[in-house]
Scaffold this motif. Structure first.
Motif, PDB file in Angstrom:
ATOM      1  N   GLY A   1       0.761  -1.217  -0.036  1.00  0.00           N
ATOM      2  CA  GLY A   1       0.051  -0.131  -0.118  1.00  0.00           C
ATOM      3  C   GLY A   1       0.719   1.251  -0.056  1.00  0.00           C
ATOM      4  N   PHE A   2       2.098   1.236   0.249  1.00  0.00           N
ATOM      5  CA  PHE A   2       3.013   2.413   0.101  1.00  0.00           C
ATOM      6  C   PHE A   2       3.847   2.521  -1.036  1.00  0.00           C
ATOM      7  CE2 PHE A   2       1.694   3.886   4.124  1.00  0.00           C
ATOM      8  CZ  PHE A   2       1.372   2.976   5.020  1.00  0.00           C
ATOM      9  N   GLU A   3       3.588   1.791  -2.350  1.00  0.00           N
ATOM     10  CA  GLU A   3       4.619   1.888  -3.128  1.00  0.00           C
ATOM     11  C   GLU A   3       4.612   3.158  -3.838  1.00  0.00           C
ATOM     12  OE1 GLU A   3       3.560  -2.434  -2.170  1.00  0.00           O
ATOM     13  OE2 GLU A   3       2.111  -0.784  -2.610  1.00  0.00           O
ATOM     14  N   THR A   4       5.795   3.613  -4.070  1.00  0.00           N
ATOM     15  CA  THR A   4       5.817   5.212  -4.695  1.00  0.00           C
ATOM     16  C   THR A   4       6.586   4.750  -6.075  1.00  0.00           C
ATOM     17  OG1 THR A   4       7.841   5.167  -3.692  1.00  0.00           O
ATOM     18  CG2 THR A   4       5.878   6.450  -2.529  1.00  0.00           C
ATOM     19  N   THR A   5       6.121   5.843  -6.992  1.00  0.00           N
ATOM     20  CA  THR A   5       6.823   6.040  -8.265  1.00  0.00           C
ATOM     21  C   THR A   5       7.286   7.271  -8.370  1.00  0.00           C
ATOM     22  OG1 THR A   5       5.068   4.453  -8.980  1.00  0.00           O
ATOM     23  CG2 THR A   5       6.439   5.479 -10.845  1.00  0.00           C
ATOM     24  N   GLU A   6       8.529   7.331  -9.319  1.00  0.00           N
ATOM     25  CA  GLU A   6       9.116   8.635  -9.354  1.00  0.00           C
ATOM     26  C   GLU A   6       8.629   9.180 -10.536  1.00  0.00           C
ATOM     27  OE1 GLU A   6      13.518   9.605  -7.703  1.00  0.00           O
ATOM     28  OE2 GLU A   6      13.267   8.584  -9.344  1.00  0.00           O
TER      29      GLU A   6
ATOM     30  N   SER B   1       5.441  13.080  -2.302  1.00  0.00           N
ATOM     31  CA  SER B   1       6.404  13.434  -1.132  1.00  0.00           C
ATOM     32  C   SER B   1       7.773  14.040  -1.746  1.00  0.00           C
ATOM     33  CB  SER B   1       6.510  12.186  -0.440  1.00  0.00           C
ATOM     34  OG  SER B   1       7.595  11.236  -1.372  1.00  0.00           O
TER      35      SER B   1
ATOM     36  N   PRO C   1      11.370  14.603  -0.393  1.00  0.00           N
ATOM     37  CA  PRO C   1      12.476  14.150   0.567  1.00  0.00           C
ATOM     38  C   PRO C   1      13.035  15.427   1.284  1.00  0.00           C
ATOM     39  CG  PRO C   1      13.034  13.047  -1.575  1.00  0.00           C
ATOM     40  CD  PRO C   1      11.977  14.010  -1.527  1.00  0.00           C
ATOM     41  N   HIS C   2      13.135  15.303   2.577  1.00  0.00           N
ATOM     42  CA  HIS C   2      13.668  16.308   3.681  1.00  0.00           C
ATOM     43  C   HIS C   2      12.520  17.039   3.896  1.00  0.00           C
ATOM     44  CE1 HIS C   2      17.457  15.018   3.027  1.00  0.00           C
ATOM     45  NE2 HIS C   2      17.310  15.086   1.722  1.00  0.00           N
TER      46      HIS C   2
ATOM     47  N   GLY D   1       8.304  16.408   3.311  1.00  0.00           N
ATOM     48  CA  GLY D   1       7.190  15.859   3.707  1.00  0.00           C
ATOM     49  C   GLY D   1       6.280  15.345   2.588  1.00  0.00           C
ATOM     50  N   ASN D   2       5.033  15.424   2.967  1.00  0.00           N
ATOM     51  CA  ASN D   2       4.059  14.911   1.900  1.00  0.00           C
ATOM     52  C   ASN D   2       2.961  15.913   1.665  1.00  0.00           C
ATOM     53  OD1 ASN D   2       5.296  12.386   1.812  1.00  0.00           O
ATOM     54  ND2 ASN D   2       4.045  11.774   3.632  1.00  0.00           N
TER      55      ASN D   2
ATOM     56  N   SER E   1       8.076  12.001  -5.757  1.00  0.00           N
ATOM     57  CA  SER E   1       7.574  10.569  -5.764  1.00  0.00           C
ATOM     58  C   SER E   1       6.327  10.808  -5.303  1.00  0.00           C
ATOM     59  CB  SER E   1       8.838   9.750  -4.665  1.00  0.00           C
ATOM     60  OG  SER E   1       9.152  10.287  -3.782  1.00  0.00           O
TER      61      SER E   1
ATOM     62  N   ARG F   1       2.527   8.535  -4.429  1.00  0.00           N
ATOM     63  CA  ARG F   1       1.956   7.276  -4.167  1.00  0.00           C
ATOM     64  C   ARG F   1       0.275   7.666  -4.439  1.00  0.00           C
ATOM     65  NH1 ARG F   1       0.394   6.550   0.972  1.00  0.00           N
ATOM     66  NH2 ARG F   1       1.238   8.142   1.898  1.00  0.00           N
TER      67      ARG F   1
ATOM     68  N   ILE G   1      11.487   6.235  -2.358  1.00  0.00           N
ATOM     69  CA  ILE G   1      10.974   5.201  -3.174  1.00  0.00           C
ATOM     70  C   ILE G   1      10.669   4.090  -2.670  1.00  0.00           C
ATOM     71  CG2 ILE G   1      11.208   3.801  -5.491  1.00  0.00           C
ATOM     72  CD1 ILE G   1      11.097   7.021  -5.591  1.00  0.00           C
ATOM     73  N   GLN G   2       9.482   3.834  -2.543  1.00  0.00           N
ATOM     74  CA  GLN G   2       9.075   2.067  -1.897  1.00  0.00           C
ATOM     75  C   GLN G   2       8.598   1.420  -3.311  1.00  0.00           C
ATOM     76  OE1 GLN G   2       9.003   0.503   0.808  1.00  0.00           O
ATOM     77  NE2 GLN G   2       8.352  -1.034  -0.471  1.00  0.00           N
TER      78      GLN G   2
ATOM     79  N   SER H   1       8.532  11.858   7.490  1.00  0.00           N
ATOM     80  CA  SER H   1       9.891  11.630   7.047  1.00  0.00           C
ATOM     81  C   SER H   1      11.226  12.096   7.987  1.00  0.00           C
ATOM     82  CB  SER H   1      10.225  12.279   5.718  1.00  0.00           C
ATOM     83  OG  SER H   1      10.055  13.720   5.593  1.00  0.00           O
TER      84      SER H   1
ATOM     85  N   ASN I   1      15.027  13.109   8.155  1.00  0.00           N
ATOM     86  CA  ASN I   1      16.478  13.494   7.186  1.00  0.00           C
ATOM     87  C   ASN I   1      17.422  13.112   7.955  1.00  0.00           C
ATOM     88  OD1 ASN I   1      14.583  14.989   5.937  1.00  0.00           O
ATOM     89  ND2 ASN I   1      14.722  16.842   7.119  1.00  0.00           N
TER      90      ASN I   1
ATOM     91  N   CYS J   1      17.223  10.383   2.942  1.00  0.00           N
ATOM     92  CA  CYS J   1      15.709  10.800   3.628  1.00  0.00           C
ATOM     93  C   CYS J   1      14.920   9.542   3.668  1.00  0.00           C
ATOM     94  CB  CYS J   1      15.419  11.902   2.783  1.00  0.00           C
ATOM     95  SG  CYS J   1      13.441  12.049   3.561  1.00  0.00           S
TER      96      CYS J   1
END
Lengths: 273, 392
Positions: free
Chosen positions: A4-9, A42, A44-45, A47-48, A87, A89, B124-125, B303, B305, B311
């Motif tokens: 359920g947490f799969e992410t794509t870039e 999301s 990085p560094h 949040g979402n 990224s 979800r 990335i998950q 998240s 850091n 991250c």
């Protein structure tokens, strides 16, 4: 396995400044979404953020996300440039109900009548519907009421002017500049004076305070709660019906919504009849 | 003169230990969940399930079974550590306690730890890859990459039932193991003054693979499932005695909860604003109840850091009592008052879940009552919601 947490870039290929603080990103790739669904993006560094894809859902090459700078993550996101990646979800949730249209050269003229009411950023999850309806050659029974606070806040102005040629489009701003091409005042004023087919289906998205006023007007015009669909905004975190942040009465907005038929959710909105 | 408000605070039960007949006892069970039965008209739990294997064994035989389980499974069990009862990785058979108080933090800390980390790779998950990785203390963390199945030893019946419900809540994802991948061994429980599992009816013992109860210096073991039976036979248990019975849980001094009425009344928040406000006025909003409840699992997606180019995405426990739980952009809050959030907790457990699933997200373990620093009695609060006219 489905966690359920799969992410794509996805890579940003284009960036448009719609207003001061609101950006439209074009992202490379196909996102299989239904209009009205949402994605968790999301950075990085930071949040979402929860966003609704706002391009034509049948586009296989790219899709669009509209971001308005509100907090630390969205403020950082609007500074991204083409070539940067995010990224994502999802998509999650229930979108706007599909209206059955036949298409093609022998298509019958659709008997559907659609009324779309948006407030501010509420136009974002409804833009895919408007883009889709625009392409339906034999369909023009659509009335759009789009409200904004100021002239400078008007989003997708070129789309609105183009849609005005095919559909009935009322764009209202509370505080307008003298040269503004639309109407002045609250969206409810346009809705009150505008003509709406009693058999219409209403799609509505905006601040909840707007919902209660608009629903009152629609009910007075003989439009029942089962004809009205609205999109609720709640705090979405997981998007998969587990974290409980988006609970609204008996519903989880990420699973049962964000689009609800009004009669199913009216009690939670505390709208008095 | 208004009748005095029924105290929401836990008081020493003067009839403790005596069976108190409830005026509701003549009614049939209101509960759809398979584990609950009313006191009358239902199957007595002393009747065996078909094919159950019952045996009397001694300490050495029990140790042999536990040692076998330790070898074959990733085993977590109820034990004493630093003078408190805890549910942790079991290292040796001798540490396992067969008759004791419940650990204050239940099994959820193993399956759904307070912090889980998705490895850093721009967040990335990948599909099919378990997002959880070991935390620093890998004794407390279930890692899906382990080749061994899990085993939980010494759960009380209420916790075993809670485990069943917990797994069902997550069953639409693969985040948690299936029930068939966990060996569950229940022990006879030692109810405390705050337990109220019998408020849902006399509990059935059908949530574990093996049940153990002490009998003098020996033990009575009940293999309730095929897996349980294979284990005890594998470890030399061959003499069975059908006359052995699982002891009933002594009924606590509590009336049966009428879940249907409770669900309806809790859903009418607007009608009972004053009631929820009175409770909220006493509640500290500390969230202790949510931390100790085996069926609270709200979490945050955030998240962390780690370094400049690294991250991690994190999942961490949250509490629906926290002030920003329902807050969205620009600080707009759908549940601004503690009474709103407190009501939401009860609503989720006793209204939304009952309406959606047919059972509450509660098995009466009473940990919330024990943990509450404001000395609130959550069972009284739920029970009283159908009698608000008399209370206010």
């Amino acid at each position: 396995m489905n966690y359920g947490f799969e992410t794509t870039e996805y890579e940003i290929i284009n960036k448009e400044m719609l207003t001061d603080g609101t950006v439209l990103f074009h992202l490379k790739g196909y996102l299989d979404f239904k209009p009205g669904q949402f994605v968790e993006v999301s950075l990085p560094h930071f949040g979402n953020v929860t966003l609704a894809p706002c391009s034509n859902s049948s586009d296989k090459k790219e899709f669009e996300l509209c971001i308005h700078a509100q907090g630390s993550t969205s403020n950082a996101m609007i500074k991204l440039l083409p070539g940067d990646k995010i990224s994502l979800r999802g998509p999650y949730g229930q979108g706007w109900p599909a209206l059955n249209f036949s298409n093609g050269p022998t298509a019958k003229i659709s008997r559907h009548n659609l009324t779309i009411i948006t407030g501010g950023m509420g136009i974002v999850p409804l833009r895919p519907i408007l883009l889709e309806m625009e392409k339906k050659v034999h369909f023009s029974n659509l009335t759009l009421f789009a409200g904004f606070k100021k002239t400078e806040d008007v989003l997708f102005e070129s789309d609105l002017k183009r849609w005005k040629k095919k559909f009935k489009v009322h764009v209202s701003v509370e505080t307008s500049s003298p040269k503004f091409w639309g109407e002045r005042g609250l969206i409810t004023k346009s809705l009150q004076t505008g003509s709406i087919d009693k058999q219409t289906t209403v799609f509505m998205c905006g601040p909840e305070i707007m919902y209660s006023h608009c629903i009152e007007i629609l009910n007075e015009k003989g439009i029942g709660d089962k004809q009205i669909y609205l999109s609720l905004e709640r705090r979405m975190e997981c998007g998969i019906g587990l974290c409980q942040h988006c609970s609204c009465g008996s519903h989880l907005v990420c699973q049962d919504g964000p689009v609800f038929r009004l009669d199913k959710i009216k009690q939670e909105l505390r709208i008095k009849n | 003169m208004k009748a005095p408000l029924r105290p929401f605070r836990a008081t020493k039960d003067k009839t403790q230990g005596k069976i108190v007949k409830s005026p509701l006892s003549r009614k049939a069970s209101h509960f759809a969940h398979a584990g609950y039965e009313g006191r009358d008209g239902g199957q007595k739990i002393c009747d065996f399930l078909e094919g159950i294997l019952n045996a009397r064994i001694n300490k050495a035989q029990l140790d042999q079974i536990i040692t076998y389980i330790l070898r074959e499974y990733d085993t977590f069990g109820v034990q004493k550590k630093d003078n408190s009862i805890t549910f942790d990785k079991l290292e040796k058979a001798g540490s396992f306690l067969t008759w004791t108080e419940k650990p204050i933090i239940p099994f959820k800390k193993i399956l759904w730890p307070d912090r889980a980390v998705i490895p850093a790779k721009a967040g990335i998950q990948e599909k099919g890859v378990d997002p959880r990785v070991k935390t620093e203390d890998d004794k407390l963390f279930y890692n899906d990459n382990s080749k061994k199945k899990l085993s939980f030893l010494g759960l009380t019946n209420c916790d075993a039932q809670a485990l069943d419900i917990f797994l069902k809540e997550f069953s639409h994802t693969d985040l948690l193991p299936k029930r068939s991948d966990i060996l569950v061994i229940t022990s006879e429980c030692k109810p405390d003054e705050n337990c109220f599992c019998t408020a849902f009816g006399q509990p059935k013992f059908n949530f574990s693979d093996i049940h153990i109860q002490e009998e003098g210096k020996n033990f009575e073991i009940f293999a309730l499932t095929k897996v349980g039976q294979e284990i005890i036979k594998e470890n030399g248990v061959s003499k069975f005695d059908k006359k052995l019975k699982i002891r009933e849980i002594k009924p606590q001094n509590t009336e049966l909860l009428d879940l249907k009425s409770i669900s309806q009344e809790i859903s009418r928040k607007d009608k009972h604003e004053e009631y929820w406000q009175k409770i909220a006025d006493q509640c500290f909003a500390c969230g202790a109840c949510t931390a100790v409840c085996p069926l609270c699992f709200c979490f945050r997606c955030g998240s962390s850091n780690v370094a400049i180019k690294q991250c991690n995405n994190e999942i961490s426990w949250d509490s629906c009592y926290s002030s920003s739980f329902s807050q969205i952009q620009r600080g707009f809050d759908f549940r601004p008052k503690n009474s709103d959030r407190l009501h939401n907790w009860y609503h989720h457990k006793f209204s939304r879940s009952v309406e959606k699933n047919g059972y509450p997200l509660c098995t009466g373990c009473g940990r919330c009552i024990s943990a509450c620093p404001a000395n609130l009695n959550q069972k009284y609060i739920v029970e009283s919601v159908t009698k608000i006219k008399d209370q206010l």
